[in-house]
Design a protein around this motif. Sequence first.
Motif, PDB file in Angstrom:
ATOM      1  N   SER A 113      -2.334  -4.101  19.750  1.00  0.00           N
ATOM      2  CA  SER A 113      -1.179  -4.497  18.941  1.00  0.00           C
ATOM      3  C   SER A 113      -1.264  -3.981  17.513  1.00  0.00           C
ATOM      4  CB  SER A 113      -1.060  -6.030  18.918  1.00  0.00           C
ATOM      5  OG  SER A 113      -2.214  -6.610  18.349  1.00  0.00           O
ATOM      6  N   SER A 114      -2.380  -3.375  17.147  1.00  0.00           N
ATOM      7  CA  SER A 114      -2.530  -2.861  15.782  1.00  0.00           C
ATOM      8  C   SER A 114      -2.052  -1.417  15.645  1.00  0.00           C
ATOM      9  CB  SER A 114      -3.996  -2.957  15.333  1.00  0.00           C
ATOM     10  OG  SER A 114      -4.841  -2.201  16.181  1.00  0.00           O
ATOM     11  N   ASP A 115      -1.701  -0.767  16.752  1.00  0.00           N
ATOM     12  CA  ASP A 115      -1.199   0.601  16.710  1.00  0.00           C
ATOM     13  C   ASP A 115       0.297   0.579  16.369  1.00  0.00           C
ATOM     14  OD1 ASP A 115      -0.007   3.108  17.462  1.00  0.00           O
ATOM     15  OD2 ASP A 115      -1.756   3.541  18.707  1.00  0.00           O
ATOM     16  N   PRO A 116       0.691   1.144  15.231  1.00  0.00           N
ATOM     17  CA  PRO A 116       2.103   1.069  14.827  1.00  0.00           C
ATOM     18  C   PRO A 116       3.048   1.764  15.799  1.00  0.00           C
ATOM     19  CG  PRO A 116       0.878   2.549  13.381  1.00  0.00           C
ATOM     20  CD  PRO A 116      -0.133   1.838  14.222  1.00  0.00           C
ATOM     21  N   LEU A 200       5.395 -10.876  14.486  1.00  0.00           N
ATOM     22  CA  LEU A 200       4.733 -11.038  13.182  1.00  0.00           C
ATOM     23  C   LEU A 200       3.418 -11.787  13.343  1.00  0.00           C
ATOM     24  CD1 LEU A 200       4.670 -10.885  10.077  1.00  0.00           C
ATOM     25  CD2 LEU A 200       6.052 -12.988  10.037  1.00  0.00           C
ATOM     26  N   PHE A 201       3.431 -12.839  14.147  1.00  0.00           N
ATOM     27  CA  PHE A 201       2.210 -13.605  14.409  1.00  0.00           C
ATOM     28  C   PHE A 201       1.131 -12.706  15.019  1.00  0.00           C
ATOM     29  CE2 PHE A 201      -0.434 -15.868  17.472  1.00  0.00           C
ATOM     30  CZ  PHE A 201      -0.986 -16.875  16.691  1.00  0.00           C
ATOM     31  N   ASP A 202       1.489 -11.974  16.080  1.00  0.00           N
ATOM     32  CA  ASP A 202       0.518 -11.122  16.780  1.00  0.00           C
ATOM     33  C   ASP A 202      -0.085 -10.077  15.845  1.00  0.00           C
ATOM     34  OD1 ASP A 202       0.932 -12.442  19.156  1.00  0.00           O
ATOM     35  OD2 ASP A 202       2.394 -11.005  19.919  1.00  0.00           O
ATOM     36  N   GLU A 203       0.761  -9.413  15.074  1.00  0.00           N
ATOM     37  CA  GLU A 203       0.275  -8.341  14.214  1.00  0.00           C
ATOM     38  C   GLU A 203      -0.546  -8.891  13.055  1.00  0.00           C
ATOM     39  OE1 GLU A 203       3.495  -5.772  13.125  1.00  0.00           O
ATOM     40  OE2 GLU A 203       3.853  -5.118  15.195  1.00  0.00           O
ATOM     41  N   LYS A 379      -6.852  -5.836  20.389  1.00  0.00           N
ATOM     42  CA  LYS A 379      -6.561  -6.295  21.736  1.00  0.00           C
ATOM     43  C   LYS A 379      -6.082  -7.740  21.731  1.00  0.00           C
ATOM     44  CE  LYS A 379      -8.650  -6.128  26.367  1.00  0.00           C
ATOM     45  NZ  LYS A 379      -9.868  -5.753  27.125  1.00  0.00           N
ATOM     46  N   SER A 380      -5.256  -8.075  22.696  1.00  0.00           N
ATOM     47  CA  SER A 380      -4.649  -9.396  22.782  1.00  0.00           C
ATOM     48  C   SER A 380      -5.703 -10.487  22.973  1.00  0.00           C
ATOM     49  CB  SER A 380      -3.668  -9.422  23.947  1.00  0.00           C
ATOM     50  OG  SER A 380      -2.963 -10.626  23.989  1.00  0.00           O
ATOM     51  N   PRO A 381      -5.417 -11.708  22.503  1.00  0.00           N
ATOM     52  CA  PRO A 381      -6.362 -12.819  22.640  1.00  0.00           C
ATOM     53  C   PRO A 381      -6.651 -13.181  24.087  1.00  0.00           C
ATOM     54  CG  PRO A 381      -4.637 -13.350  21.056  1.00  0.00           C
ATOM     55  CD  PRO A 381      -4.224 -12.086  21.750  1.00  0.00           C
ATOM     56  N   PRO A 535      -2.122 -18.984  20.201  1.00  0.00           N
ATOM     57  CA  PRO A 535      -0.893 -18.228  20.464  1.00  0.00           C
ATOM     58  C   PRO A 535       0.129 -18.969  21.316  1.00  0.00           C
ATOM     59  CG  PRO A 535      -2.699 -17.371  21.784  1.00  0.00           C
ATOM     60  CD  PRO A 535      -3.300 -18.366  20.831  1.00  0.00           C
ATOM     61  N   HIS A 536      -0.314 -19.935  22.130  1.00  0.00           N
ATOM     62  CA  HIS A 536       0.639 -20.648  22.973  1.00  0.00           C
ATOM     63  C   HIS A 536       1.713 -21.351  22.148  1.00  0.00           C
ATOM     64  CE1 HIS A 536      -2.453 -20.013  25.973  1.00  0.00           C
ATOM     65  NE2 HIS A 536      -1.613 -20.400  26.905  1.00  0.00           N
ATOM     66  N   PHE A 537       1.324 -21.893  20.999  1.00  0.00           N
ATOM     67  CA  PHE A 537       2.298 -22.601  20.170  1.00  0.00           C
ATOM     68  C   PHE A 537       3.419 -21.670  19.730  1.00  0.00           C
ATOM     69  CE2 PHE A 537      -1.504 -25.314  18.499  1.00  0.00           C
ATOM     70  CZ  PHE A 537      -1.550 -26.003  19.695  1.00  0.00           C
TER      71      PHE A 537
END
Length: 618
Positions: A113-116, A200-203, A379-381, A535-537
């Motif tokens: 998720s960090s790759d623009p 926005l949260f993920d990044e 990478k994702s949580p 992340p679930h919230f």
Amino acid sequence: MKHTAHSHRSSQLPAFAAEAGAVAATSAAPGQEASTLPRWDLSALYNSMEDPAIKQDLAQAEQQAKEFASRYQGKLAGLSGAEVAEAIHTCEAIEEILGKAGSYASLLFAANSSDPEISRFSQSISEKLTDISTHLLFFTLELNRLDDADLAQKMQDPALAHWKPFLDDTRLFRPHQLSDEVEKVLLEKSVTGAQSWCRLFDETIAALRVTLDGKEMPVGDALNRLSDSDRSVREKAGKAVGKVFGENVRLFALITNTLAKDKAISDGLRHYARPTSSRNLSNMVEDEVVDALVSAVREDYPRLAHRYYALKAKWMGLDKLEHWDRNAPLPGCEDRKIPWDEAKQIVQKAYDGFDPRMGKVINTFLTHPWIDVPPAPGKSPGAFAHPTVPSAHPFILLNYHGRTRDVMTLAHELGHGVHQVLAAKQGYFQSNTPLTLAETASVFGEMLTFQSLLDAETDPARKRTLLAGKVEDMLNTVVRQIAFYEFETRVHDERKSGELLPERIGEIWLQVQTESLGPIFNFTPEYDVFWAYIPHFIHSPFYVYAYAFGDCLVNALYGVFSEGAPGFQDKYIAMLEAGGTKRHKELLAPFGLDASDPGFWRKGLDVISGFIDQLEQA
């Protein structure tokens, strides 16, 4: 809404592993380089972001969606049963094309998720899917406006009778359906609304860095140290993570407040009784059944978590536990590091031992590039299994560190994978299982693997470690998830009266943690912000109780299996193959179980308590 033309189930990232909110670390299992661990190959979907097939598929779907609208919009009531069945089949085929593209974009984003460029691609696909979906939006809205008697008459046709589960699930939402115009606006605005806040949260999480011992590292690496055997390492990690989230807490509070308000607006428009009602409806479970589960677990906080953690404090020689001690390994019982190849063998053996048919499906996952194994930057949580579409196959994301808990996670996600493979025969619309049942195969797979490991272990100390690890996982899956659910409920309820300050969100978090974990814990101030990384919230409000639902259900189900019920394996596989075509009452009936029975949840919780009894006697 479940199974609607504007809800692409496969374009959304599914559940994370049993300990919700575990954040990916970026170091490989000790003794094993990340570069040697397998990564997934997404070519079953598309070869790359530049694959011309993506544009071709989306163009085809858009054209077909326009033709579909031209052919059927405003005309469903006048169609025969066979013609309605043909319309559903056509819509499903278009939706599967959209689901394939959405799955590919979601999986790419989850891996990095960090790759623009990936972020841009994912957002572009999301926007395109929404645009195309506007042409399909009318379909389920019109299906829901069909008169009951008229639909019953049409259902006499066997072709339409096949779609009864889809129609039943869709028409559950009739009381909450809005006008076509409002539904269209909500759909089109979603890409700049809730979806953007989730992105926005993920990044933000992916970009955060924690400084420990003079070294900067991703949040996941620091959180991974909360399981270190050295208490001073755990303490420094806990405080450092708290510091970073404290510095960013206003942003996370803004995201939380905005999404809660966004949900409240939608819920108000749709006349849902309370914030959790829409989730319960999509899970095909009554509010009262969820209330019974939550009440049973809350009543058992002292018998389960309070009792176990007091026992753990005694083993560790501590009068009080701090939050960084919760996942600490037991003293003198270092968790052996398990190489990836051995982990595969352990899980394969457990599934083979239950039923060779299950083992065969597991082997397909383990011998093909369907699993993304190593921790990696961006990478994702946690971990998840993504069903993608029936015309392809599921994919699994892990962050494997070589611990026993990671082996359990592999078993868990492979259970999801088996479920998704077996249910694929139901088709895109009817293979998806409600969340309350989606955790059944995964948690059952964990239990099979745990019992296999426990039965093979001869060292008493190692047996105690395994048993304690299982209890902690079950507490994380049941007690902790219900505490998360309570946190969400209180936050969403209070948000109705106005925006919550970060400090108030922290107070609510501390209340539910104290209630659930018990008086043995002392919570230092930085723990007040630990709600911010779950992340679930953000992605799936009120999802978390599904873990507790699944765990207690599986405990009861495993009890039936352990008692030697005849034909259990056949019934179990038939349950998984049913996908979303049956509700929990129908699926559990062959096993003599009923989730609406007040005593049902007690059976599941008794299993956890029984394991704690064994530990007290060890």
